[in-house]
Structures are given as C-alpha cells and as structure tokens.
Design an enzyme around this catalytic site. Structure first.
Site, mmCIF file in Angstrom:
data_model
loop_
_atom_site.group_PDB
_atom_site.id
_atom_site.type_symbol
_atom_site.label_atom_id
_atom_site.label_comp_id
_atom_site.label_asym_id
_atom_site.label_seq_id
_atom_site.Cartn_x
_atom_site.Cartn_y
_atom_site.Cartn_z
ATOM 1 N N ASP A 193 0.723 -1.356 -0.048
ATOM 2 C CA ASP A 193 0.093 0.001 0.134
ATOM 3 C C ASP A 193 0.823 1.142 -0.163
ATOM 4 O O ASP A 193 0.458 2.328 0.012
ATOM 5 C CB ASP A 193 -0.795 -0.002 1.219
ATOM 6 C CG ASP A 193 -2.478 0.001 0.808
ATOM 7 O OD1 ASP A 193 -2.569 -0.506 -0.265
ATOM 8 O OD2 ASP A 193 -3.293 0.016 1.713
ATOM 9 N N ASP A 226 -9.099 -6.455 12.531
ATOM 10 C CA ASP A 226 -8.915 -8.055 12.882
ATOM 11 C C ASP A 226 -10.142 -8.438 13.823
ATOM 12 O O ASP A 226 -10.671 -9.475 13.441
ATOM 13 C CB ASP A 226 -7.617 -8.216 13.437
ATOM 14 C CG ASP A 226 -7.377 -7.175 14.310
ATOM 15 O OD1 ASP A 226 -8.077 -6.377 14.863
ATOM 16 O OD2 ASP A 226 -6.036 -7.061 14.771
#
Length: 726
Positions: free
Chosen positions: A168, A331
């Site tokens: 990224d 997560d």
C-alpha cells in the site's frame, strides 16, 4: 422437565449468595471473616491447589468482592443533596463498579482456560492451497525481505503455496500524487519491491487507491488470489518453518472453522521492558493475553483474529464480503462478524512467528491508541452484547475484550480521587478507618490474589497496573475522542524498526512529571493534615495511603518515559547451531551462539583474533533447515571480537547481497520456532504477591530516581541551548 432442575438450582444458589452478601453483621465480624477468607486463599495458593480448589478459592474471593459492592452501594455514597461531594463520589463509585465488572468478565473468560492444543497433522495428499498475505505500507525493503524469505521457506508443498506482498506504499494514488516528493518515493519503492519479489519468488501486488487501510489492502489481495486458505503476516512478523504444518491441519476436521490464530512473539522488548530492563527475566505484557486470555476465549469459541500470525478460510471471508473495515481494528471486527454467522475459531498456543515491537514510548502509545480507538468503534458500531448469531458466552467474551479499553477513564478517576479530600476536604467516600480495613483493604487484597490465581506466572504483581497507568495519560484523550466522534479515527501504521541512539526523555513525557509533582504535593498535604487535624487522622491516613500508592506508580512511570539509548532495536535469541566461519580464505569450526534480525554472535575455534580487524568481511557456512542437506554461505562483517583461550567470540552483521542471502538470514532467525518457546519458558515464574510486591517497590524507587536524573539532565541541556541561542 429436564430444564427446570438446573434453573431451579441456579435460582436457589443465587438467593443463597444474595442472602450472604446482604447479611447485616457488625464491623468486627466483617473484619474476622475477611481475614479468614484472605488466609484461606493464601494457603491454597501456597500449596498450589488447582482444579476444583482453584474454583473454590475464586468463589470465596468473589463473595468478598460482592460483599464489598453491597457495602459500597448502600453505605458509602455521599448524600445527594451535597452535590460537591456526591458528583465526584459517584464518579469514583462508577469507576469501582467498572473494575468489578471487568473482574467478573475475566473470571468468566479465564477461570478455567483450555490447555494448549496439540498439533493436528495434515492428511497425506490433502494439502490445501495457501495464499500468504504480507500487507505493507512504509516498511523498509530489508525488513520485508526477511519476512518474505521466511514465508517462502515454510515447510509446505511449493505448488500449494503462494506468497504475496500487498504493498500500500506504492499505489497509483501515491505514485501519481501531486506531491512530487511523495510520488518519487512511491515510484522508487514500487520498483524496488517488485525487483525484491521477483528475486525471492513472491508476487508483488498493489492497487489504485489507499481505501479502507489494511482491510482494503487484504481484500484487494483476495480479488487476485484463489487459495482455499489465507495466511496473514504483518510486514515485521516472520513465520517459522513449521507455521503451516502446525495450523493448516485443523481446517480439515471442521468445515465451519474460519480461523486458526497463533500468538505474537517479539524479538525485541517493548519500551517499558527496555527502559525497566525486564525483558529477559519477566514475561512480556502480551503473554498475559496470548498465554491465558486467548486460551480462555478459545474455550468459548471466541478466540479472535489478531491481524497477523493467523490462517483464515477464504470461503468464510467470502461470507462477510472479506475483511471488515468499519473500524480501525479490522482483525477483531472481522472475527466478530464471522462468529456471528456461525463460524468457529481455534487458538494454537505456540509461538510460530517472531516480530518487532515499537521501540520508542511515543510509537508504543500510538499503537495502543489505535487499538483502544478501534475497540471502542466496535463497541459502538457492533455492540457485541446484542450481536445477532453470537452465543451468550461469545457475547460476554467480546464485551470483555472491548470494554477493557475503557480503563483510561477509571484509572484517571482512581488517580485523582484522593486529591478531592486532601486538597479540598471533600468527602467523596463516606467510611471510617476501621470500615476501610474490613471492607476496602480486604477487597483490594482479594482482588490481587484473584488476579494472581488467574494469570500466575504470566503477569507479575502490579505490572498490569503500571502498564495501564503508563498508557492512561495519553489514551484517555484518544478514548474520549472516539466516544464523541466514532467515525473520526483513521488507521495509522506503527513504526517498529526504530532505534534510540542516545538516552533521553520521551517527547511525550511531560505530563508524567506534572502528575508526579502534584501527587508528591498531596503527600506533603497528608502529613500536614494529620498534624493539624488529628481528629481526622484515620481517614486522612487512609486517603494518604491511597495517594502514596498512586505516587509509587507514577514514580515508576518516570523510568518508563526515560528512554535508554540502544543502537539495536532487536534482541538476540539463543540458537546454539554448528557452522564454519571463513575469513581470508581460511575456514574454522564454529558455533552460532545467538542471532538477531541484524546479526549473529559466533564462537570460533582456532582463529587468531589479532588477524581479525573490525569491519573485516567474513562468511558463515551452515546447513539451512530449508535446504537439501548441503551447506551454504552467508556474507557478514565483523563488528566486535573477544578472545578467551582457543575460542574467539565474534559479533557480526549480516551483509545480504542476493535473494538467497535473505533466505539464509530468515533460516537462521526464524526457521526454528522451538527457540522462542524455550525463551518464553525461561522467563515465566510466579514470584507471589509478597515477593512480587517487594520487587515492584524496589523497581519503582529505582526508576523514580532514574527518571528524576533524566529530567535534571534535560533541564541542564535546555539551559545550555538557551544560552547558545543568546
């Protein structure tokens, strides 16, 4: 009819408990009962009673806690018509009830955690295809090379394993940015990492825009891959050779299994461990979570995804349109969504990856702020207690995990509550000194003993309180901001490859010294009030003792924010591995004594130390775990040496030049997971409450002294700089 019996038994037992905790008794009887319960729990702990006796001890402790709650609720709150006393008094009461609630949830989660699971082998010929995702944003190519090489070196059929670098930091959005410097850096990174992946046999993948942070990056990886399973490793989390063999087998026997999570093991200390010098002798903070809490969550099918060191089933992720991205802790949010859809999770309590923690206190606080804000977002957006599809135990487990991050609010109240009385003579806690001994002191002792029962060797006395205080000062604004504006926080990558060259005060240390000064003045005020108001001495001493406890904690925290200078961010791990050391066309028998992410220490036999000047290039020749039995060489530079008889100990730094060298470095550091388990076991020991408290008091005094010395040095340095400017 079969359901009526258990319900009736539960109702009868509940009525009995209520009757006991509300039983009117005089102060002397309460004190005697408290002493007997504390003594009974201490005896059970001394004889190391486990199983049912452990539960009995926790039950007695719970009775004392509930008795305290009843007394605190009915007898200690200031009158409502005295708002100057009632408002701060009620806030203190709420903070205490929050602590009791978190203790109750902890008891539910970890009273009897699952024992560590045994490895489950993969059936012959049944190896599923695995895509390994390594999401990256701004990490250095050398750090990524070690992780990618370790992932490629895992013991798994090559045709069933594909490693992906999800970058990224090199997106089109960055490469074509209007900021010329940013665009050039992103383009250079893009080309460098493409070449690195080509050399290592990994796949490089980026995307058009940096949308939805890490969750969006992982979802983009899913669009371009097709493996049945997905293993996720942070950029600084390198897996051991047996990672997939220890985790993949569980998916075969449970088609509804979406996650196998493993613990995060770190090669370097966090800032508290480094500044307090406790890394080698005391369990790390994260070991309480990974060693006890996750096993407790696993018992209730509530072990959740921790962002790395895990394997997930693609089919399950497709069921929720990939990784969740509403919060900045994708997560836990992803795991919550999948548990709500009936999928299962498993926790394997064995360190199978090694990573790096933030080196500076400021980076550490930045990381914890993101965790705290993300969990608050989950609490507000998803509210696990009413989440559809979760079982009741799962709801309680997720509430425990999210509500924990409200601790900065309660810690702040506990920190400043004594000052209301000492400075302003406000009575926010209506009780005598005798009542304090019979109820509050007994509650505090039982609380400490119950924590020792629950976490034992994984958390030493008072260390959790120190970690919470050290974080509270800066996490409180972060938590309040997300409570006021839940959508505002954004994902920020934590810097973990830093180093501190010189000892200094942390750039965010000032509030700690201000708080310490205020608490010290409050200590002087305690002495003054005892002298001038002897008729209030019992209450003043109780409140002053509370303030003294806060002062001790604040003093220890001064050492936490006093950064020790260390050039290396990574500690060494013992390996004891045979090799040969080559220098000047000569080879000598040697043993690799320990390794780190940057270098190794080698014991060489028969070499003349005088012929080895520092910065001389050399070679290490050894047989890699991932090879075919033949030895390979890794170039190094000699950085230091020490001779003792026929043995010369050489400290060297890796000099990787080609892709294979990165694989050899990864093989040295990460291939053998057993070394990490042994390191953890070596520092796990339960000192007990008495010895642990004595050790903490010594630590607090020493760290307070060190922090004040650093502060004095910083003042002198500021004065010299001011004079130089004049």
């Amino acid at each position: 009819m079969s359901k009526i019996g258990p319900v009736a038994a539960w109702a009868f037992f509940s009525l009995c408990v209520i009757a006991v905790i509300t039983l009117p008794v005089n102060l002397q009887t309460q004190l005697i009962v408290s002493v007997l319960v504390v003594t009974f729990m201490a005896i059970l702990k001394l004889i190391k009673a486990e199983g049912r006796w452990r539960l009995i001890a926790l039950a007695f402790g719970t009775a004392i806690v509930l008795r305290y709650v009843y007394w605190r609720t009915t007898s200690t709150l200031p009158p409502l018509n005295q708002l100057e006393n009632f408002i701060p008094g009620f806030l203190l009461y709420l903070a205490e009830m929050y602590s009791v609630m978190m203790l109750s949830l902890s008891l539910f989660v970890v009273a009897m955690p699952l024992p560590p699971r045994k490895a489950k082998a993969i059936s012959p010929g049944a190896f599923p295809k695995v895509d390994v995702f390594v999401p990256s944003y701004n990490e250095d190519a050398g750090l990524l090379a070690n992780t990618l090489a370790a992932a490629k070196g895992m013991d798994y059929p090559a045709d069933k394993l594909q490693v992906w670098l999800l970058d990224d930091g090199g997106t089109q959005q960055k490469r074509y940015s209007m900021n010329l410097v940013e665009a050039q850096r992103a383009s250079a990174r893009h080309m460098e990492l493409q070449a690195l992946c080509d050399d290592l046999g990994a796949r490089y993948l980026t995307r058009e825009r940096n949308e939805h942070a890490k969750a969006g990056n992982l979802n983009n990886g899913m669009l371009h891959s097709d493996g049945e399973l997905i293993a996720v490793f942070d950029a600084d989390h390198a897996p051991a050779r047996d990672f997939l063999l220890e985790t993949v087998g569980y998916f075969e026997s449970d088609p509804k299994l979406f996650l196998v999570q493993t613990p995060h093991f770190f090669l370097n200390p966090d800032p508290l461990e480094r500044n307090l010098r406790t890394f080698e002798k005391m369990p790390s903070e994260n070991e309480m979570f990974y060693g006890i809490i996750q096993r407790g969550l696993d018992k209730w099918n509530a072990a959740f995804f921790c962002g790395s060191a895990a394997v997930l089933r693609r089919k399950a992720l497709d069921d929720t349109d990939g990784f969740s991205g509403m919060s900045i802790t994708e997560d836990c949010e992803t795991a919550l969504a999948l548990h709500g859809r009936g999928w299962n999770s498993i926790y394997v309590d064995r360190p199978l990856i090694a990573g790096l923690q933030p080196a500076t206190f400021a980076s550490f606080i930045g990381q914890r702020s993101r965790w705290a804000q993300g969990m608050m977002q989950i609490l507000l957006f998803r509210f696990p207690l009413f989440k559809r599809g979760l079982s009741i135990p799962q709801r309680l487990c997720y509430m425990s995990s999210t509500l924990f991050w409200l601790f900065p609010v309660s810690r702040t109240i506990f920190l400043f509550a004594p000052l209301f009385y000492l400075f302003f003579d406000l009575e926010i806690f209506t009780a005598s000194g005798g009542e304090f001994l019979a109820y509050t002191l007994a509650y505090m002792l039982v609380n400490l003993m119950m924590q020792n029962y629950l976490y034992g060797a994984f958390r030493w006395p008072w260390i959790s309180e120190l970690y919470e205080y050290a974080q509270t000062v800066h996490l409180l604004p972060a938590v309040i901001s997300v409570l006021m504006r839940p959508s505002r926080p954004t994902f920020k990558v934590t810097a973990k490859d830093e180093s501190i060259l010189e000892s200094r005060l942390s750039e965010i240390s000032r509030p700690f010294f201000v708080i310490f000064a205020v608490l010290f003045i409050a200590l002087l005020m305690t002495v003054y009030r005892v002298y001038t108001e002897p008729y209030k001495a019992d209450v003043t001493l109780v409140v002053g003792g509370w303030n003294l406890l806060n002062l001790i904690m604040a003093g220890c925290a001064l050492g936490v924010v006093s950064e020790r200078g260390e050039k290396a961010s990574s500690r060494r791990v013992k390996v004891s591995r045979r090799c040969e050391f080559g220098v000047a066309d000569q080879w000598y028998p040697a043993t690799i004594e320990d390794v780190s992410a940057n270098g190794a220490r080698i014991q060489v036999y028969g070499v003349d130390a005088a012929t080895l000047p520092v910065d001389t290039d050399g070679l290490i020749r050894f047989e890699p775990y991932s090879g075919d039995g033949t030895s390979e060489t890794l170039p190094v530079a000699i950085k230091n040496k020490e001779s003792a008889g026929d043995i010369t100990t050489i400290g060297c730094r890796y000099l990787p030049q080609v892709a294979r060298h990165h694989s050899l470095v990864a093989d040295l550091i990460f291939a053998n997971s057993q070394q990490w388990s042994e390191f953890q076991r070596a520092r796990r020991g339960n000192p007990g409450l008495v010895a642990g408290t004595a050790w903490f008091l010594w630590l607090a005094f020493y760290q307070m002294s060190r922090g004040l010395i650093y502060f004095a040095r910083s003042l002198r340095s500021s004065d010299r700089q001011a004079e130089a400017r004049r």
